[in-house]
Design a protein around this motif. Sequence first.
Motif, PDB file in Angstrom:
ATOM      1  N   UNK A   1       0.836  -1.207   0.000  1.00  0.00           N
ATOM      2  CA  UNK A   1       0.000   0.000   0.000  1.00  0.00           C
ATOM      3  C   UNK A   1       0.871   1.257   0.000  1.00  0.00           C
ATOM      4  N   UNK A   2       1.887   1.252   0.867  1.00  0.00           N
ATOM      5  CA  UNK A   2       2.766   2.421   0.982  1.00  0.00           C
ATOM      6  C   UNK A   2       3.551   2.621  -0.313  1.00  0.00           C
ATOM      7  N   UNK A   3       4.066   1.533  -0.853  1.00  0.00           N
ATOM      8  CA  UNK A   3       4.823   1.629  -2.112  1.00  0.00           C
ATOM      9  C   UNK A   3       3.942   2.233  -3.206  1.00  0.00           C
ATOM     10  N   UNK A   4       2.725   1.718  -3.328  1.00  0.00           N
ATOM     11  CA  UNK A   4       1.810   2.211  -4.363  1.00  0.00           C
ATOM     12  C   UNK A   4       1.520   3.698  -4.164  1.00  0.00           C
ATOM     13  N   UNK A   5       1.209   4.069  -2.926  1.00  0.00           N
ATOM     14  CA  UNK A   5       0.869   5.474  -2.677  1.00  0.00           C
ATOM     15  C   UNK A   5       2.067   6.386  -2.949  1.00  0.00           C
ATOM     16  N   UNK A   6       3.262   5.882  -2.673  1.00  0.00           N
ATOM     17  CA  UNK A   6       4.454   6.715  -2.916  1.00  0.00           C
ATOM     18  C   UNK A   6       4.660   6.952  -4.411  1.00  0.00           C
ATOM     19  N   UNK A   7       4.073   6.092  -5.243  1.00  0.00           N
ATOM     20  CA  UNK A   7       4.176   6.259  -6.702  1.00  0.00           C
ATOM     21  C   UNK A   7       3.023   7.097  -7.255  1.00  0.00           C
ATOM     22  N   UNK A   8       2.219   7.675  -6.378  1.00  0.00           N
ATOM     23  CA  UNK A   8       1.097   8.503  -6.830  1.00  0.00           C
ATOM     24  C   UNK A   8      -0.156   7.710  -7.134  1.00  0.00           C
ATOM     25  N   UNK A   9      -0.128   6.425  -6.786  1.00  0.00           N
ATOM     26  CA  UNK A   9      -1.308   5.585  -7.003  1.00  0.00           C
ATOM     27  C   UNK A   9      -2.205   5.633  -5.765  1.00  0.00           C
ATOM     28  N   UNK A  10      -3.448   5.262  -5.939  1.00  0.00           N
ATOM     29  CA  UNK A  10      -4.353   5.168  -4.809  1.00  0.00           C
ATOM     30  C   UNK A  10      -4.651   3.703  -4.534  1.00  0.00           C
ATOM     31  N   UNK A  11      -5.057   3.410  -3.307  1.00  0.00           N
ATOM     32  CA  UNK A  11      -5.365   2.014  -2.956  1.00  0.00           C
ATOM     33  C   UNK A  11      -6.639   1.928  -2.122  1.00  0.00           C
ATOM     34  N   UNK A  12      -7.243   0.759  -2.165  1.00  0.00           N
ATOM     35  CA  UNK A  12      -8.327   0.472  -1.222  1.00  0.00           C
ATOM     36  C   UNK A  12      -8.281  -1.012  -0.847  1.00  0.00           C
ATOM     37  N   UNK A  13      -8.205  -1.281   0.440  1.00  0.00           N
ATOM     38  CA  UNK A  13      -8.299  -2.664   0.917  1.00  0.00           C
ATOM     39  C   UNK A  13      -9.734  -3.151   0.713  1.00  0.00           C
ATOM     40  N   UNK A  14      -9.869  -4.401   0.330  1.00  0.00           N
ATOM     41  CA  UNK A  14     -11.192  -4.968   0.072  1.00  0.00           C
ATOM     42  C   UNK A  14     -11.422  -6.175   0.980  1.00  0.00           C
ATOM     43  N   UNK A  15     -11.947  -5.899   2.179  1.00  0.00           N
ATOM     44  CA  UNK A  15     -12.285  -6.981   3.106  1.00  0.00           C
ATOM     45  C   UNK A  15     -13.509  -7.740   2.612  1.00  0.00           C
ATOM     46  N   UNK A  16     -14.261  -7.118   1.719  1.00  0.00           N
ATOM     47  CA  UNK A  16     -15.496  -7.701   1.212  1.00  0.00           C
ATOM     48  C   UNK A  16     -15.335  -9.072   0.572  1.00  0.00           C
ATOM     49  N   UNK A  17     -14.105  -9.414   0.160  1.00  0.00           N
ATOM     50  CA  UNK A  17     -13.945 -10.767  -0.411  1.00  0.00           C
ATOM     51  C   UNK A  17     -14.200 -11.838   0.648  1.00  0.00           C
ATOM     52  N   UNK A  18     -14.154 -11.445   1.922  1.00  0.00           N
ATOM     53  CA  UNK A  18     -14.445 -12.437   2.978  1.00  0.00           C
ATOM     54  C   UNK A  18     -15.938 -12.702   3.132  1.00  0.00           C
ATOM     55  N   UNK A  19     -16.774 -12.012   2.348  1.00  0.00           N
ATOM     56  CA  UNK A  19     -18.211 -12.317   2.373  1.00  0.00           C
ATOM     57  C   UNK A  19     -18.475 -13.775   2.028  1.00  0.00           C
ATOM     58  N   UNK A  20     -17.686 -14.301   1.108  1.00  0.00           N
ATOM     59  CA  UNK A  20     -17.952 -15.650   0.622  1.00  0.00           C
ATOM     60  C   UNK A  20     -16.643 -16.285   0.147  1.00  0.00           C
ATOM     61  N   UNK A  21     -15.873 -16.785   1.097  1.00  0.00           N
ATOM     62  CA  UNK A  21     -14.547 -17.305   0.746  1.00  0.00           C
ATOM     63  C   UNK A  21     -14.620 -18.631   0.003  1.00  0.00           C
ATOM     64  N   UNK A  22     -15.715 -19.364   0.181  1.00  0.00           N
ATOM     65  CA  UNK A  22     -15.856 -20.601  -0.605  1.00  0.00           C
ATOM     66  C   UNK A  22     -15.828 -20.255  -2.096  1.00  0.00           C
ATOM     67  N   UNK A  23     -16.556 -19.223  -2.457  1.00  0.00           N
ATOM     68  CA  UNK A  23     -16.623 -18.817  -3.862  1.00  0.00           C
ATOM     69  C   UNK A  23     -15.298 -18.198  -4.322  1.00  0.00           C
ATOM     70  N   UNK A  24     -14.681 -17.402  -3.454  1.00  0.00           N
ATOM     71  CA  UNK A  24     -13.392 -16.781  -3.809  1.00  0.00           C
ATOM     72  C   UNK A  24     -12.341 -17.865  -4.039  1.00  0.00           C
ATOM     73  N   UNK A  25     -12.392 -18.865  -3.199  1.00  0.00           N
ATOM     74  CA  UNK A  25     -11.476 -20.010  -3.319  1.00  0.00           C
ATOM     75  C   UNK A  25     -11.626 -20.687  -4.688  1.00  0.00           C
ATOM     76  N   UNK A  26     -12.858 -20.795  -5.152  1.00  0.00           N
ATOM     77  CA  UNK A  26     -13.104 -21.375  -6.485  1.00  0.00           C
ATOM     78  C   UNK A  26     -12.485 -20.503  -7.579  1.00  0.00           C
ATOM     79  N   UNK A  27     -12.669 -19.205  -7.450  1.00  0.00           N
ATOM     80  CA  UNK A  27     -12.154 -18.276  -8.479  1.00  0.00           C
ATOM     81  C   UNK A  27     -10.624 -18.336  -8.538  1.00  0.00           C
ATOM     82  N   UNK A  28      -9.999 -18.348  -7.366  1.00  0.00           N
ATOM     83  CA  UNK A  28      -8.532 -18.242  -7.324  1.00  0.00           C
ATOM     84  C   UNK A  28      -7.840 -19.606  -7.220  1.00  0.00           C
ATOM     85  N   UNK A  29      -8.632 -20.649  -7.099  1.00  0.00           N
ATOM     86  CA  UNK A  29      -8.112 -22.026  -6.988  1.00  0.00           C
ATOM     87  C   UNK A  29      -7.046 -22.162  -5.901  1.00  0.00           C
TER      88      UNK A  29
END
Lengths: 249, 249
Positions: free
Chosen positions: B122-150
């Motif tokens: 996050x810090x590295x990205x912001x230092x390059x002028x980029x913006x970031x957002x953490x997405x805790x929302x993927x924990x809504x349904x980790x069974x499905x996320x697990x399928x997507x990312x194998x």
Amino acid sequence: MNQVIETLLQHRSIRRFTDQSLDREQVETIVKSAQAASTSSFIQAYSIIGVTDQEKKDKLAELAGNQAYVAANGHFFVFCADLHRHKIVGDLESADVEDSIESTEKFMVALIDAALAAQNSAIAAESMGLGICYIGGIRNDLEAVKEVLKTPEHVIPLFGMAVGYPDQETDLKPRLPLEHIYMENEYQQDQSLFKKQLQDYNKTTSEYYEERTGGKRADTWTGQMAKMLGRKSRLYMKEFVENQKLNKK
Amino acid sequence: MNQVIETLLQHRSIRRFTDQSLDREQVETIVKSAQAASTSSFIQAYSIIGVTDQEKKDKLAELAGNQAYVAANGHFFVFCADLHRHKIVGDLESADVEDSIESTEKFMVALIDAALAAQNSAIAAESMGLGICYIGGIRNDLEAVKEVLKTPEHVIPLFGMAVGYPDQETDLKPRLPLEHIYMENEYQQDQSLFKKQLQDYNKTTSEYYEERTGGKRADTWTGQMAKMLGRKSRLYMKEFVENQKLNKK
């Protein structure tokens, strides 16, 4: 490469400090930097305890496995996962927050929050020319650490951080290959490539140790890890955490 | 104040990005910065999955509660707690590592390791002028996320991070009072002071929201938290994590 990324890439742990203490302004800058980190849904589920009392520092050093730099440093911080204030929030707002607070999900949130804050502290300190070392050793005996710091239920001291003016030079430790840690679109499915990357890394680490110790030591990474994981340390943790009413449901 | 601390203190989440993608060099700098973070006993218990496949990004955006910026950004990372490679280490070294890997202690280590690495990103990205957002929302349904990312056993996708060129201006959100988060030598024992600090902070946050919304909203922090914690979300997490053979003993 900008100054920030340079600071990040130059990180190495420092385990010997001069006897110069941090001043109040330095401590506050480090804490404010911690607070500026992202926090899950604004929950701010951590606390930081600065330990300045020498008797307490000595006790923590002993509990952490006699690590001298826990007692001798410029400032010692303990980062805690903390849902105690959220329990108080429940009281203040007459809300039923217990199931949430005691859930594995919120335990994870608190750990992540505390770690994000801590890493900002580490970076802030290093940018000021200070050295740092995370002290996971306090988890050797959290019952005793809890006594020293008088933490209430719903609080887990996670790790310490010794900060101070460096009194040693240390090397950058080679990390796992980038293509092993970083994958695209899905987790690495090719087990033989996965193993090959670990074996290549073993060469890197054994060369690193050999050079550093003048040939006395040539540990591989998998060898080190197998030894460490074989020790089965801190298996009391599950019960301790549950007794603090976290990670229960 | 140096440039690093300035970067840390200027953090704000960015939730709208231009359609410019990060180039390979930027992605690698962000990953190398992550890898430079401290890691408990050199364990490196995390992996980072970069998601570039638009179909997968769309799916993750939906799973995260229809957050458009999960699909539309310069690069999307998923940070995982990962003890899978340590299981392989056990096989390679014929070592009994199972009790360690399945322990709450090592689950905590992996979460902390992943979060330290992520914050460096996050810090590295912001230092390059980029913006970031953490997405805790993927924990809504980790069974499905697990399928997507194998992801295999012993791996938990913890959160995403959307990175990109900012296409919005956002405000700095006021944090809890420093003297509430930071204590010295022992945890705050004075409950009435503790509560007063929360009430003072309520004034700060309701003023912040009032100003920001032109008087439409004046949420207090304790009110927000009580509402969020009252929802009892993601209570499937304990079972999910245990099914991945982590946090079991």
